[in-house]
Design a protein around this motif. Structure first.
Motif, PDB file in Angstrom:
ATOM      1  N   UNK A 124       0.792  -1.385   0.339  1.00  0.00           N
ATOM      2  CA  UNK A 124       0.016   0.275  -0.278  1.00  0.00           C
ATOM      3  C   UNK A 124       0.782   1.304  -0.173  1.00  0.00           C
ATOM      4  N   UNK A 125       0.809   2.595  -0.590  1.00  0.00           N
ATOM      5  CA  UNK A 125       1.056   4.034  -0.250  1.00  0.00           C
ATOM      6  C   UNK A 125       0.613   3.945   1.019  1.00  0.00           C
ATOM      7  N   UNK A 126       1.545   4.909   0.943  1.00  0.00           N
ATOM      8  CA  UNK A 126       1.088   6.418   2.426  1.00  0.00           C
ATOM      9  C   UNK A 126       0.783   7.363   2.035  1.00  0.00           C
ATOM     10  N   UNK A 127      -0.154   7.173   1.136  1.00  0.00           N
ATOM     11  CA  UNK A 127      -0.919   9.090   0.686  1.00  0.00           C
ATOM     12  C   UNK A 127      -1.848   8.239  -0.639  1.00  0.00           C
ATOM     13  N   UNK A 128      -3.441   8.389  -0.509  1.00  0.00           N
ATOM     14  CA  UNK A 128      -4.237   7.622  -1.520  1.00  0.00           C
ATOM     15  C   UNK A 128      -4.527   6.365  -1.675  1.00  0.00           C
ATOM     16  N   UNK A 129      -3.568   5.531  -0.748  1.00  0.00           N
ATOM     17  CA  UNK A 129      -4.120   4.160  -1.142  1.00  0.00           C
ATOM     18  C   UNK A 129      -3.737   3.417  -1.694  1.00  0.00           C
ATOM     19  N   UNK A 130      -3.117   4.233  -2.690  1.00  0.00           N
ATOM     20  CA  UNK A 130      -2.767   2.847  -3.763  1.00  0.00           C
ATOM     21  C   UNK A 130      -1.199   2.412  -3.979  1.00  0.00           C
ATOM     22  N   UNK A 131      -1.788   1.097  -4.597  1.00  0.00           N
ATOM     23  CA  UNK A 131      -1.016   0.518  -3.827  1.00  0.00           C
ATOM     24  C   UNK A 131       0.474   0.280  -5.132  1.00  0.00           C
ATOM     25  N   UNK A 132       1.620   0.481  -4.034  1.00  0.00           N
ATOM     26  CA  UNK A 132       2.479   0.860  -5.032  1.00  0.00           C
ATOM     27  C   UNK A 132       3.315  -0.658  -5.373  1.00  0.00           C
ATOM     28  N   UNK A 133       4.367  -0.917  -6.368  1.00  0.00           N
ATOM     29  CA  UNK A 133       5.005  -2.047  -7.461  1.00  0.00           C
ATOM     30  C   UNK A 133       6.633  -1.568  -6.907  1.00  0.00           C
ATOM     31  N   UNK A 134       7.599  -2.643  -6.432  1.00  0.00           N
ATOM     32  CA  UNK A 134       8.693  -2.404  -6.182  1.00  0.00           C
ATOM     33  C   UNK A 134       9.128  -4.477  -7.404  1.00  0.00           C
ATOM     34  N   UNK A 135      10.185  -4.283  -8.440  1.00  0.00           N
ATOM     35  CA  UNK A 135      10.287  -5.053  -8.899  1.00  0.00           C
ATOM     36  C   UNK A 135      11.199  -5.665  -8.858  1.00  0.00           C
ATOM     37  N   UNK A 136      11.665  -7.391  -8.096  1.00  0.00           N
ATOM     38  CA  UNK A 136      12.747  -7.879  -7.275  1.00  0.00           C
ATOM     39  C   UNK A 136      12.974  -8.709  -8.074  1.00  0.00           C
ATOM     40  N   UNK A 137      14.971  -8.609  -8.249  1.00  0.00           N
ATOM     41  CA  UNK A 137      15.255  -9.289  -9.230  1.00  0.00           C
ATOM     42  C   UNK A 137      16.448 -10.419  -8.739  1.00  0.00           C
ATOM     43  N   UNK A 138      16.819 -10.995  -9.193  1.00  0.00           N
ATOM     44  CA  UNK A 138      18.065 -12.279  -8.166  1.00  0.00           C
ATOM     45  C   UNK A 138      19.205 -11.507  -8.492  1.00  0.00           C
ATOM     46  N   UNK A 139      19.550 -11.964  -6.565  1.00  0.00           N
ATOM     47  CA  UNK A 139      21.220 -11.358  -7.051  1.00  0.00           C
ATOM     48  C   UNK A 139      22.071 -12.270  -6.384  1.00  0.00           C
ATOM     49  N   UNK A 140      23.267 -11.978  -6.834  1.00  0.00           N
ATOM     50  CA  UNK A 140      24.364 -12.623  -6.227  1.00  0.00           C
ATOM     51  C   UNK A 140      23.813 -13.330  -4.512  1.00  0.00           C
ATOM     52  N   UNK A 141      24.610 -14.595  -4.530  1.00  0.00           N
ATOM     53  CA  UNK A 141      24.687 -14.924  -3.051  1.00  0.00           C
ATOM     54  C   UNK A 141      25.484 -13.509  -1.691  1.00  0.00           C
ATOM     55  N   UNK A 142      26.436 -12.679  -1.994  1.00  0.00           N
ATOM     56  CA  UNK A 142      26.987 -11.909  -1.326  1.00  0.00           C
ATOM     57  C   UNK A 142      27.089 -10.859  -1.430  1.00  0.00           C
ATOM     58  N   UNK A 143      25.189 -10.684  -2.347  1.00  0.00           N
ATOM     59  CA  UNK A 143      24.859  -9.163  -1.773  1.00  0.00           C
ATOM     60  C   UNK A 143      22.928  -9.270  -1.271  1.00  0.00           C
ATOM     61  N   UNK A 144      23.267 -10.759  -1.308  1.00  0.00           N
ATOM     62  CA  UNK A 144      21.620 -11.666  -0.166  1.00  0.00           C
ATOM     63  C   UNK A 144      21.540 -12.072   0.141  1.00  0.00           C
TER      64      UNK A 144
END
Length: 598
Positions: A124-144
Motif C-alpha cells: 500500500x502507498x502512504x498517500x491515497x491508498x494506491x498500491x505501490x509495486x517494487x520489482x525484485x531481481x535475483x542477486x548473487x549470494x554476497x548481495x543477498x
C-alpha cells in the motif's frame, strides 16, 4: 539461543573505517550493476549524477568510467553530492510499464536492474491508498546475505524432530507475462507480497508449478503447502491451526506479525470443538476459499482419535496463562514482528503462551528492502542495520528534508531519530522509506548501528496488508459526520474485541447523536473500501471487520490535552490529539470515557 554482546555507545576509528569501506563497496557494486538499466539512463532524478560522471544521457559507458576513473571513495563523493532524495512517484512511470497491455519484454527487461524481475512486490502507498509495486531481481549470494539470514531465522531446524508452524502465503495478486518480439510469452512474474516472493525465490518456486507445490508437505513444517494458497483469511487461519494442533511436537509458530498471531490464538479458542472433531474424524470442513486445494489438504489429514482425546482432556483455555504450552509441551518460541503498530496485541499473546515460551522478533522488512535484522530476538524492538545488500542512509528528522543532510552508518549520532533512506539492489536511488528509527548503539563486532523502530514519518493505521493514512481517515469522517450528528474531533485505533480486527473511531460530537447514527459503521466501512484498494481486498477476504464507532463524553479531547500537559509538563501549544492512537495508556484513558458504542 546465544545472546549477542552488549551494544557499544560509540565507534572506534577502526570500526568506523570498516563501516565506510563496506558501504563504499556496496555502492560501487550497485552503480556498476544498475548503470546499464533503463531507469538509470533515462531518469531525470539521476541526470546530475550521470553528468558528474561525465556521461551524456543514454550513454552506455558508465562501467568503464567507474572502473577507470573513480575509486570507491571518489564515487561516493559524486553520489553524495549529485543524487537527490526520491519518492515512489519518481519510479512510477517506469514501473507502470509492467502493467501495460500487452507487456512487452523489450520495455521491461533491464528496467530497474539487469534482466527481468523474479517477482513484483506490492504494497500500500502512504498517500491515497494506491498500491505501490517494487520489482525484485535475483542477486548473487554476497548481495543477498540479509535475505538468507532472515529465511534461516524464520524456519529453525529442530534438534529433536520438532515442527514449525509457518504462516505465509504463496498466493499472488496477478501474473505479469512479458511478450517477446514474436508475441510469445517469455516468463511469468508474480505480483505478490514481499514475503511470498522471497520464499519463492529462496526455494526456486515458479508460479507455473503451483499446482505441484500444493501437493507437497515440507517435513519440518506442520502445514502442507496447500494452506499457503488459501485466499480467505479465516480459512487460512483455521487450516494452519488445524494442522498445528495435529502436531504434539510443535516447537515454533511463525506468524510474521503479532496481529496474525493474536488472530490465530482467537481462532483456536473460539473453534476448539471444531478442531477436535476434524482431528478425530480426519475431515476437512467446507470452508470458504479452500475449494481448489481441499483434496490436497485432505491427503495430509488422517483420523487421529488419540490426539483428539489428548486435546479434549486439555480442554479449552481457562483464565490461567500458558494454554498453548499445555497443547504443545515443546513449544518454545513465537516468531513475529512486534515493534511499532504490532506491539499492541503482545499482552494478549503472552496470556496464551505463558512465561515459558518466548516471543521473538525477526526483522524490519518492507516491500522495498530488508532494513534490519533482530539483534537480540528476545528484545522485541532492537535491530541491527543490514550492511551487505543495500546502501542505507539516515535523514535526521529535525533537519531539512534534503540529501545534503544525510548521515551514514559511520557517523549517525546516538539517541538521534532518523528517517531511513535506501539505495537498493533493485534500482531505487536514495528512496525515502518513511520509517523513523532511533539509533541506540552499535554492534561491537562490526560497528553496524543498532536501532529501535519509532513510527512511520507520516502516521497511518494498519491491521492487515492495508495502509490507511491520516488523510483518508479524515476524509471518511468528513463524509459520514452528518450521520453521527456532527463530529467535532476524533481519533482511531485498532480494535480486537471481536474475532476479526477492525478500526475503532473514537468520536466527540458537536451535539446530540444523529437519528441515522446506526448506519455510520457501515458507511465508514464503505468509504474506506472506496479510498483504499487493499482495505477493500482485506475486508472482503475477512481480515478486517466493519469499524466500531465509540462516542466519547462531551469535552473529552479538551480534557485529553489538559491531561497530557499536566502529566508530561509540556507547552500547551504543542499538544495535539493524534489521529491514530497506538499507545496503550492513551487508549485506556479514552476507553474510560466512552459513553456508548454504535
Amino acid at each position: 539461543m546465544d545472546r549477542p554482546p552488549a551494544p557499544i555507545t560509540s565507534l572506534t576509528p577502526e570500526l568506523a573505517e570498516q563501516l565506510r569501506g563496506r558501504a563504499l563497496d556496496v555502492l560501487s557494486y550497485l552503480v556498476k550493476t544498475n548503470s546499464a538499466t533503463t531507469y538509470f539512463k533515462e531518469s531525470d532524478v539521476l541526470s546530475r549524477f550521470r553528468s558528474a560522471l561525465h556521461l551524456s544521457d543514454g550513454s552506455n559507458g558508465l562501467l568503464q568510467a567507474v572502473d577507470q576513473t573513480c575509486s570507491s571513495k571518489e564515487l561516493f563523493g559524486v553520489y553524495h553530492n549529485n543524487v537527490a532524495l526520491s519518492v515512489y512517484e519518481d519510479y512510477l512511470p517506469f514501473i507502470s510499464r509492467f502493467f501495460e497491455q500487452p507487456c512487452k519484454k523489450s520495455s521491461v527487461e533491464n528496467l530497474m536492474a539487469p534482466g527481468l524481475p523474479c517477482f513484483i512486490a506490492h504494497s500500500s502507498g502512504t498517500s491515497g491508498g494506491a498500491t505501490k509495486h517494487f520489482p525484485k531481481y535475483r542477486h548473487p549470494d554476497h548481495m543477498s546475505m540479509s535475505t538468507s539470514e532472515a529465511m534461516k531465522m524464520s524456519n529453525p531446524t529442530s534438534k529433536s524432530g520438532g515442527k514449525n508452524c509457518i504462516m505465509y502465503s504463496l498466493g499472488h495478486r496477478q501474473v505479469v507475462a512479458p511478450l517477446n518480439e514474436d508475441g510469445n510469452m517469455d516468463g511469468q512474474i508474480p505480483v505478490c507480497l514481499m514475503t511470498s516472493g522471497v520464499i519463492r525465490v529462496s526455494n526456486n518456486m515458479v508460479v507455473e508449478r503451483d499446482a505441484i507445490y500444493s501437493t507437497i508437505k515440507v517435513p519440518n513444517c506442520s502445514s502442507p503447502l496447500a494452506v499457503s494458497f488459501i485466499p480467505n483469511y479465516k480459512s487460512f487461519l483455521f487450516m494452519h491451526a488445524l494442522f498445528a494442533l495435529m502436531e504434539p511436537k510443535l516447537e515454533t509458530i511463525n506468524t510474521l506479525f503479532t496481529t496474525t498471531c493474536r488472530d490465530l490464538c482467537r481462532a483456536i479458542h473460539d473453534q476448539w470443538g471444531d478442531f477436535i472433531h476434524c482431528i478425530e474424524t480426519g475431515t476437512i470442513p467446507d470452508l470458504e476459499g479452500i475449494e481448489q486445494v481441499k483434496d490436497d489438504l485432505q491427503r495430509f489429514l488422517k483420523p487421529n482419535p488419540d490426539r483428539a482425546g489428548e486435546l479434549r482432556e486439555i480442554g479449552r483455555a481457562t483464565g490461567a496463562p500458558g494454554w498453548f504450552r499445555q497443547i504443545w509441551p515443546e513449544l518454545r518460541a513465537i516468531l513475529a514482528t512486534a515493534s511499532g503498530p504490532f506491539a499492541t496485541v503482545i499482552p494478549k499473546i503472552r496470556h496464551y503462551i505463558g512465561p515459558d515460551v518466548s516471543l521473538q522478533t525477526l526483522s524490519i522488512a518492507s516491500s522495498e528492502a530488508f532494513l534490519a535484522l533482530a539483534y537480540d530476538p528476545t528484545d522485541l524492538n532492537l535491530y541491527k542495520i543490514v550492511g551487505s545488500d543495500d546502501v542505507i542512509e539516515f535523514l535526521p528528522v529535525d533537519e531539512p528534508e534534503e540529501s545534503k543532510y544525510l548521515a551514514q552508518t559511520w557517523n549517525v549520532e546516538l539517541g538521534k531519530k532518523y528517517e531511513v533512506v535506501l539505495t537498493t539492489r533493485d534500482g531505487f536511488w536514495r528512496y525515502r522509506l518513511g520509517d523513523v528509527v532511533d539509533v541506540v548503539g552499535f554492534d561491537p563486532r562490526d560497528g553496524q548501528p543498532l536501532v529501535r523502530y519509532i513510527e512511520r514519518r507520516n502516521m497511518h493505521i494498519r491491521i492487515a496488508n492495508e495502509v490507511t493514512t491520516e488523510t483518508q481517515l479524515r476524509s471518511v469522517i468528513d463524509t459520514t459526520s452528518g450521520l453521527l450528528g456532527g463530529v467535532s474531533e476524533f481519533c482511531v485505533c485498532t480494535d480486537y474485541r471481536e474475532s476479526v480486527g477492525r478500526y475503532a473511531f473514537f468520536v466527540e460530537l458537536q451535539g446530540n447523536l444523529g437519528k441515522d447514527s446506526a448506519t455510520a459503521p457501515a458507511a465508514l466501512h464503505d468509504e474506506l473500501q472506496k479510498l483504499n484498494e487493499n482495505y477493500l481486498r482485506d475486508s472482503q477476504s475477512g481480515k478486517i471487520g466493519v469499524p466500531a464507532v465509540r462516542v466519547l463524553k462531551p469535552g473529552t479531547f479538551g480534557d485529553f490535552r489538559e491531561w497530557k500537559i499536566r502529566t508530561n509538563n509540556i507547552a500547551a501549544g504543542q499538544v495535539k490529539v493524534p489521529i491514530v492512537v497506538w499507545d496503550e495508556v492513551n487508549r485506556a484513558w479514552l476507553e474510560e470515557r466512552v459513553m456508548r458504542d454504535i
